[in-house]
Design an enzyme around this catalytic site. Sequence first.
Site, PDB file in Angstrom:
ATOM      1  N   HIS A   1       2.071   1.865  -5.847  1.00 55.56           N
ATOM      2  CA  HIS A   1       0.929   0.933  -5.787  1.00 55.56           C
ATOM      3  C   HIS A   1      -0.397   2.015  -6.346  1.00 55.56           C
ATOM      4  O   HIS A   1      -1.128   1.799  -7.066  1.00 55.56           O
ATOM      5  CB  HIS A   1       0.318   0.170  -4.672  1.00 55.56           C
TER       6      HIS A   1
ATOM      7  N   HIS B   1       0.756  -1.248   0.082  1.00 57.27           N
ATOM      8  CA  HIS B   1      -0.010   0.081  -0.063  1.00 57.27           C
ATOM      9  C   HIS B   1       0.862   1.218  -0.121  1.00 57.27           C
ATOM     10  O   HIS B   1       0.806   2.253   0.968  1.00 57.27           O
ATOM     11  CB  HIS B   1      -1.084   0.025   1.335  1.00 57.27           C
TER      12      HIS B   1
ATOM     13  N   HIS C   1      -7.181   6.434  -2.852  1.00 61.68           N
ATOM     14  CA  HIS C   1      -7.958   5.294  -2.308  1.00 61.68           C
ATOM     15  C   HIS C   1      -7.367   4.488  -0.974  1.00 61.68           C
ATOM     16  O   HIS C   1      -8.110   3.536  -0.369  1.00 61.68           O
ATOM     17  CB  HIS C   1      -7.993   4.174  -3.452  1.00 61.68           C
ATOM     18  N   ASP C   2      -6.039   4.677  -0.945  1.00 63.68           N
ATOM     19  CA  ASP C   2      -5.136   3.952   0.085  1.00 63.68           C
ATOM     20  C   ASP C   2      -4.371   4.871   1.071  1.00 63.68           C
ATOM     21  O   ASP C   2      -3.394   4.557   1.608  1.00 63.68           O
ATOM     22  CB  ASP C   2      -4.081   2.641  -0.375  1.00 63.68           C
TER      23      ASP C   2
END
Length: 231
Positions: free
Chosen positions: A59, A55, A95-96
């Site tokens: 990524h 993460h 998103h992360d």
Amino acid sequence: MVERLEEASAGHPLSCLGYHLFEKLDLIAHFRLDERKLMAFFMEIEAGYPHNPYHNRVHAADVLQSTYLLVTQGLMPGFSGKLELLAALVAAVIHDFEHSGVNNNFLVRTGDERALTYNDKSPQENHHVSASFKVLRHPHCAFTGNMAPEDVKAMRTLVISMVLATDMASHFHINGLFQGKLLEKFKDHLAPLPTRAAWAEGAASTAGGPAGPLGGTDGGGVRSPAAGAAS
């Protein structure tokens, strides 16, 4: 590709790719986004990605490029306008954000602060999107200041929905809905699937007769040893 971008950008693949795609898709001009604040937002979000094996910012950049391909060359071009493009790319970028490196089940079982804050409901994903919108409120990162208020609200709604949908607990439900919509959209272009009776009849015909695997003929129409022993 993304690994090479990380090297070429001196460790800033997410912010460099994010700004490039926003410019390429004419989102900056269309929504009159503040370029300095947009880049500051990207840099703040990128800095919030942890240095763990998965993460991380590489990524995130990989997900961003995949999202770009999906919305511009995949199934979404006919469904999306500029606002949807903007929301999809922002969702991919954040998103992360500030991922803690463990899954939701672990957070819930250990009574983690995130699980307590979000009542065990997608604690990681809720944190990613909530913390990211707090970054957007910082004066030097508020790149949406010139957007119409209704567009900002619609973008926020879309981004929240997209990021929460990345919780793997929702994967099969969302995948089923997606497949259903695809089948509905392209039903006139798909050959109907055979019924079970038609499939069985076709299989028997291919085998040279109606007999099953232990009697009659084999796949080439030759009498099988089992059938000979039975006669």
